[in-house]
Scaffold this motif. Sequence first.
Motif, mmCIF file in Angstrom:
data_model
loop_
_atom_site.group_PDB
_atom_site.id
_atom_site.type_symbol
_atom_site.label_atom_id
_atom_site.label_comp_id
_atom_site.label_asym_id
_atom_site.label_seq_id
_atom_site.Cartn_x
_atom_site.Cartn_y
_atom_site.Cartn_z
ATOM 1 N N THR A 17 0.873 -1.303 0.020
ATOM 2 C CA THR A 17 0.166 -0.011 0.136
ATOM 3 C C THR A 17 0.747 1.083 -0.119
ATOM 4 O OG1 THR A 17 -0.169 0.043 2.569
ATOM 5 C CG2 THR A 17 -1.825 -1.113 1.222
ATOM 6 N N PRO A 34 -2.713 11.154 -1.895
ATOM 7 C CA PRO A 34 -1.595 12.083 -1.468
ATOM 8 C C PRO A 34 -0.389 12.055 -2.577
ATOM 9 C CG PRO A 34 -2.149 10.442 0.180
ATOM 10 C CD PRO A 34 -2.855 10.077 -0.937
ATOM 11 N N SER A 88 -3.241 6.724 -5.750
ATOM 12 C CA SER A 88 -3.050 7.430 -4.363
ATOM 13 C C SER A 88 -3.114 8.874 -4.860
ATOM 14 C CB SER A 88 -1.432 7.227 -4.091
ATOM 15 O OG SER A 88 -1.016 7.939 -3.126
ATOM 16 N N GLY A 106 2.659 2.507 2.466
ATOM 17 C CA GLY A 106 2.471 3.306 3.701
ATOM 18 C C GLY A 106 1.954 4.476 3.628
ATOM 19 N N TYR A 107 2.546 5.746 3.725
ATOM 20 C CA TYR A 107 1.729 7.064 3.617
ATOM 21 C C TYR A 107 1.111 7.327 2.379
ATOM 22 C CZ TYR A 107 3.789 8.209 8.151
ATOM 23 O OH TYR A 107 4.358 8.325 9.417
ATOM 24 N N LEU A 108 1.628 6.680 1.349
ATOM 25 C CA LEU A 108 1.148 6.895 0.013
ATOM 26 C C LEU A 108 -0.166 6.257 0.057
ATOM 27 C CD1 LEU A 108 4.235 6.165 -2.379
ATOM 28 C CD2 LEU A 108 3.348 8.290 -1.533
ATOM 29 N N ALA A 109 -0.711 5.410 0.604
ATOM 30 C CA ALA A 109 -2.085 4.918 0.721
ATOM 31 C C ALA A 109 -2.884 4.534 -0.830
ATOM 32 C CB ALA A 109 -2.914 5.765 1.409
#
Length: 65
Positions: free
Chosen positions: A27, A48, A46, A29-32
Amino acid sequence: MAFLKALPLGAFLTWIVSLFIGSAGSTGGYLAIHKLAVADYTILWSWPLFVVATGLALGILLLMK
């Protein structure tokens, strides 16, 4: 006007990066990274990353002026 030119560039960069990371099952991580259904197609996306990629493209386009 530069922002409108940066949108498709940011979308293309997002799609390419999400394709490489998401195809491995991650996924990001923070990129979702998640699957986004568009009509009958499913793409990896994504939000973000799209914002960051569009900002990067906008910065490069503004520097080229």
